[in-house]
Design a protein around this motif. Structure first.
Motif, mmCIF file in Angstrom:
data_model
loop_
_atom_site.group_PDB
_atom_site.id
_atom_site.type_symbol
_atom_site.label_atom_id
_atom_site.label_comp_id
_atom_site.label_asym_id
_atom_site.label_seq_id
_atom_site.Cartn_x
_atom_site.Cartn_y
_atom_site.Cartn_z
ATOM 1 N N UNK A 12 0.810 -1.000 -0.080
ATOM 2 C CA UNK A 12 -0.019 -0.071 -0.072
ATOM 3 C C UNK A 12 0.888 1.121 -0.011
ATOM 4 N N UNK A 13 0.445 1.946 -1.084
ATOM 5 C CA UNK A 13 1.308 3.267 -0.912
ATOM 6 C C UNK A 13 0.505 4.479 -0.323
ATOM 7 N N UNK A 14 1.300 5.360 0.568
ATOM 8 C CA UNK A 14 0.548 6.348 1.269
ATOM 9 C C UNK A 14 0.233 7.730 0.380
ATOM 10 N N UNK A 15 -0.868 7.981 0.465
ATOM 11 C CA UNK A 15 -1.383 9.055 -0.647
ATOM 12 C C UNK A 15 -0.717 10.491 -0.317
ATOM 13 N N UNK A 16 -0.386 11.348 -1.266
ATOM 14 C CA UNK A 16 0.240 12.752 -1.333
ATOM 15 C C UNK A 16 -0.724 13.419 -0.142
ATOM 16 N N UNK A 17 -0.132 13.971 0.641
ATOM 17 C CA UNK A 17 -0.966 14.832 1.610
ATOM 18 C C UNK A 17 -0.580 16.242 1.234
ATOM 19 N N UNK A 18 -1.609 17.373 1.242
ATOM 20 C CA UNK A 18 -1.273 18.515 0.980
ATOM 21 C C UNK A 18 -0.522 19.386 2.162
#
Length: 149
Positions: free
Chosen positions: A122-128
């Motif tokens: 699982x890849x961590x989504x890009x956080x703003x």
């Protein structure tokens, strides 16, 4: 379930593979359908499906049963909006520990990842991070009485 799902980066949909229980879960008002729809609606983009209870005597680690469940759940997930080709399906037995941490000797026909291995993909989504801090608020309570205005 809803509060946790709104914060989730990934969902683990655990499907009961036993005879009768799977059919109830995937039926029109079943929890399998409901949970998959809620996960997608609340923004969970990554999904792993664990087909549990493969050790049940009505299943007996049967590859055909796993494939039937995988096909039926895939069809529903596609209708919901997921891309089934990107979803990992894993036959497991929580009771016996099959395909959870270590590969099962009861399902030699399965060559995919264990549950632990799938979670590692699982890849961590890009956080703003360049934007202001945002904190979700679940509820606001107004308490009147002594010490409040």
């Amino acid at each position: 379930m809803i509060t946790g799902t709104t914060q989730a980066d990934v969902a683990l949909l655990v499907v009961d593979s036993s005879n009768g229980a799977f059919e109830a879960g995937i039926s029109k008002d079943g929890q399998t359908r409901e949970h998959a729809l809620l996960a997608f609606t609340l923004g969970v983009k990554q999904l792993i499906v664990a087909c549990n209870k493969m050790d049940d005597e009505s299943v007996n680690y049967d590859q055909r049963r796993f494939e039937d469940i995988k096909n039926e759940v895939s069809n529903y997930l596609k209708k919901v909006g997921y891309k089934p080709a990107k979803i990992i399906f894993i036959p497991i037995s929580g009771w016996e520990g099959d395909n959870i941490k270590e590969r099962s000797t009861n399902m030699t026909w399965y060559s995919g990842p264990t549950l632990f291995e799938a979670l590692d993909t699982i890849s961590a989504p890009k956080r703003p991070t360049e934007k202001a801090l945002r904190i979700p608020i679940q509820d606001v309570y107004r308490i009147g009485g002594i010490g409040t205005s």
